[in-house]
Scaffold this motif. Structure first.
Motif, mmCIF file in Angstrom:
data_model
loop_
_atom_site.group_PDB
_atom_site.id
_atom_site.type_symbol
_atom_site.label_atom_id
_atom_site.label_comp_id
_atom_site.label_asym_id
_atom_site.label_seq_id
_atom_site.Cartn_x
_atom_site.Cartn_y
_atom_site.Cartn_z
ATOM 1 N N SER A 75 9.116 -4.219 14.496
ATOM 2 C CA SER A 75 9.664 -5.035 13.423
ATOM 3 C C SER A 75 8.613 -5.232 12.333
ATOM 4 O O SER A 75 7.427 -5.370 12.615
ATOM 5 C CB SER A 75 10.063 -6.394 13.997
ATOM 6 O OG SER A 75 10.153 -7.360 12.983
ATOM 7 N N TYR A 76 9.072 -5.223 11.079
ATOM 8 C CA TYR A 76 8.214 -5.648 9.960
ATOM 9 C C TYR A 76 8.747 -6.947 9.365
ATOM 10 O O TYR A 76 8.479 -7.257 8.218
ATOM 11 C CB TYR A 76 8.107 -4.541 8.898
ATOM 12 C CG TYR A 76 6.902 -3.662 9.119
ATOM 13 C CD1 TYR A 76 5.625 -4.203 9.165
ATOM 14 C CD2 TYR A 76 7.030 -2.283 9.273
ATOM 15 C CE1 TYR A 76 4.513 -3.411 9.373
ATOM 16 C CE2 TYR A 76 5.920 -1.480 9.486
ATOM 17 C CZ TYR A 76 4.662 -2.050 9.533
ATOM 18 O OH TYR A 76 3.558 -1.264 9.740
ATOM 19 N N ALA A 77 9.529 -7.685 10.189
ATOM 20 C CA ALA A 77 10.088 -8.947 9.714
ATOM 21 C C ALA A 77 9.637 -10.100 10.605
ATOM 22 O O ALA A 77 10.220 -11.173 10.566
ATOM 23 C CB ALA A 77 11.612 -8.848 9.710
ATOM 24 N N ASN A 129 0.814 -1.220 0.000
ATOM 25 C CA ASN A 129 0.000 0.000 0.000
ATOM 26 C C ASN A 129 0.848 1.271 0.000
ATOM 27 O O ASN A 129 0.398 2.317 -0.454
ATOM 28 C CB ASN A 129 -0.904 0.043 1.240
ATOM 29 C CG ASN A 129 -2.054 -0.928 1.139
ATOM 30 O OD1 ASN A 129 -2.512 -1.237 0.043
ATOM 31 N ND2 ASN A 129 -2.512 -1.426 2.272
ATOM 32 N N GLN A 130 2.046 1.186 0.561
ATOM 33 C CA GLN A 130 2.890 2.382 0.691
ATOM 34 C C GLN A 130 4.293 2.063 0.150
ATOM 35 O O GLN A 130 5.256 1.982 0.909
ATOM 36 C CB GLN A 130 2.960 2.801 2.161
ATOM 37 C CG GLN A 130 1.610 3.264 2.726
ATOM 38 C CD GLN A 130 1.656 3.366 4.244
ATOM 39 O OE1 GLN A 130 1.432 2.389 4.951
ATOM 40 N NE2 GLN A 130 1.962 4.540 4.759
ATOM 41 N N PRO A 131 4.400 1.916 -1.202
ATOM 42 C CA PRO A 131 5.681 1.462 -1.772
ATOM 43 C C PRO A 131 6.853 2.387 -1.470
ATOM 44 O O PRO A 131 7.991 1.919 -1.372
ATOM 45 C CB PRO A 131 5.411 1.396 -3.279
ATOM 46 C CG PRO A 131 4.024 1.838 -3.503
ATOM 47 C CD PRO A 131 3.345 2.092 -2.207
ATOM 48 N N THR A 166 11.266 5.879 11.800
ATOM 49 C CA THR A 166 10.507 7.083 11.414
ATOM 50 C C THR A 166 9.033 6.731 11.192
ATOM 51 O O THR A 166 8.151 7.483 11.600
ATOM 52 C CB THR A 166 11.080 7.747 10.146
ATOM 53 O OG1 THR A 166 11.070 6.810 9.076
ATOM 54 C CG2 THR A 166 12.475 8.281 10.362
ATOM 55 N N ASP A 167 8.774 5.581 10.571
ATOM 56 C CA ASP A 167 7.393 5.241 10.211
ATOM 57 C C ASP A 167 6.583 4.760 11.426
ATOM 58 O O ASP A 167 5.530 5.332 11.746
ATOM 59 C CB ASP A 167 7.411 4.158 9.119
ATOM 60 C CG ASP A 167 6.026 3.745 8.702
ATOM 61 O OD1 ASP A 167 5.272 4.608 8.254
ATOM 62 O OD2 ASP A 167 5.677 2.556 8.860
ATOM 63 N N ILE A 168 7.091 3.728 12.106
ATOM 64 C CA ILE A 168 6.362 3.165 13.258
ATOM 65 C C ILE A 168 6.914 3.701 14.575
ATOM 66 O O ILE A 168 6.164 3.927 15.533
ATOM 67 C CB ILE A 168 6.407 1.625 13.185
ATOM 68 C CG1 ILE A 168 5.391 1.138 12.138
ATOM 69 C CG2 ILE A 168 6.148 0.961 14.526
ATOM 70 C CD1 ILE A 168 3.970 1.572 12.385
HETATM 71 O O1 89Y Z 1 2.712 4.482 7.665
HETATM 72 C C1 89Y Z 1 2.305 3.752 8.788
HETATM 73 C C2 89Y Z 1 1.379 4.383 9.711
HETATM 74 O O2 89Y Z 1 1.333 5.556 9.961
HETATM 75 O O3 89Y Z 1 0.596 3.414 10.303
HETATM 76 C C3 89Y Z 1 0.899 2.135 9.786
HETATM 77 C C4 89Y Z 1 1.617 2.446 8.483
HETATM 78 O O4 89Y Z 1 0.643 2.581 7.471
HETATM 79 C C5 89Y Z 1 2.580 1.394 8.013
HETATM 80 O O5 89Y Z 1 3.632 1.201 8.893
#
Ligand code: 89Y
Length: 338
Positions: free
Chosen positions: A229-231, A162-164, A175-177
């Motif tokens: 983690s995303y792993a 969804n967010q490439p 930064t993201d999570i």
């Molecule tokens: O971008 C992130 C956010 O703000 O919440 C979950 C996400 O979409 C993906 O880590």
């Protein structure tokens, strides 16, 4: 009270939820959308009946009378659009993370302050209902004085579908999570005194780190371990929930999978299920996050109207400091003190 007129800047993935979340609230009027690629703005304007669209940011500010803008673009354009608005005396709401680096975030806040233009950060995780409920439980004193916590956001959700653009970030998970979960820690336990962090990249197809472990000592003495983690291929995929275990002198509070909050004391365990509001426009895979957008927007609207607001630019800069403190610690191997 007069409705505040605003424009949304950026019509990508998050705008599809941010806009209907605004439409749940009285007191605001969405008058225009801006997007670099105009046809994307046109499609969203049609879907949500927004009267005007722009592909030129200067034309937007020249032709619209705005009280505020809501920036929902990728992080590298946040400073640019914020400055454009502040120069016109228009208030700014900006998505997390505030800016690409701590120094740019600080300069962005100072720019808004010098132009007397209020800055708010759309930081919504602290507005998730299970987390508000957990905070209430901690404040009630039923688990006594908190001394330790574990805050986990560990998942294998295919977030890059969804967010490439996230896959190309040099600094990814912190930064993201990290922006979200470190902010949750500040919300629950106050400010951090020191921090130590380790990071790692497991997925070879992305540029930045997808694993980060951060250990903080908070000013009130709480030891707070934050893992992200995303792993993580786990028995129960929890995305996008933050799972939290808090231990106190009289018991523990455990926010576990599927919004189950368990409070344990010597008397036993009390279990509660706290579901997010299932608005018809939300994506069920993101339910708890999407639904918190409404509460976060309501709080920021209060700030725009001169009332209290939790996630001001000045407040969020403290979360940004934790994110960049964690990168510094991971790079140097040293404990960072605040
Ligand atoms: O971008 C992130 C956010 O703000 O919440 C979950 C996400 O979409 C993906 O880590």
């Amino acid at each position: 009270m007069k409705k505040l007129r605003f424009a949304v800047i950026g019509t990508g993935f998050w705008a599809k939820y941010q806009i209907p979340a605004w439409l749940e609230i009285d007191g605001v009027e969405l008058v225009a959308l801006y997007n670099r690629t105009l046809h994307k703005a046109e499609a969203l304007a049609k879907q949500f009946k927004v009267p005007r669209v722009y592909g030129d940011i200067d034309a937007l500010f020249a032709q619209e009378e705005l009280d505020f803008i809501d920036i929902i673009t990728d992080v590298d354009t946040h400073v640019y659009f914020t400055q454009k608005a502040a120069e016109k005396g228009v208030a700014v709401i900006c998505q997390k993370p505030m800016a690409p680096t701590f120094n740019e975030a600080k300069a962005m806040l100072e720019f808004c302050e010098s132009h007397h233009s209020p800055l708010f950060i759309h930081e919504n995780f602290r507005w998730q209902v299970p987390i508000r409920e957990l905070k209430q439980a901690l404040d009630s004193g039923e688990i006594g004085t908190v001394f330790k916590a574990r805050v986990s956001f560990c998942s294998a959700f295919p977030v890059f579908d969804n967010q490439p653009f996230l896959a190309g970030l040099e600094h990814f998970i912190l930064t993201d999570i990290g922006s979200h979960v470190l902010d949750i820690c500040r919300f629950l336990f106050g400010e951090a005194e020191s921090l130590y962090a380790l990071t790692k990249r497991v997925n070879p197809r992305i540029k930045g780190e997808d694993v980060a472990n951060v250990l903080m000592e908070m000013e009130n003495g709480v030891h707070c371990f934050v893992e992200m983690s995303y792993a993580s291929i786990l028995e129960k995929e929890a995305f996008p929930q933050t799972l939290i275990l808090v231990e106190g002198t009289l018991g523990s509070a455990h926010l576990s999978n599927d919004f189950v909050l368990k409070i344990t004391t010597k008397e036993g365990t009390f279990t509660e299920k706290i579901y997010p509001e299932m608005y018809p426009w939300l994506d069920p895979e993101y339910a708890v996050v999407h639904s918190s957008i409404v509460d976060c927007n309501e709080d920021i609207l209060s700030g725009l109207q001169g009332g209290p607001c939790e996630t001001t630019g000045a407040d969020n800069l403290k979360t940004v400091a934790l994110v960049w403190g964690a990168y510094e610690s991971a790079k140097t191997g040293a404990v960072v003190r605040f």
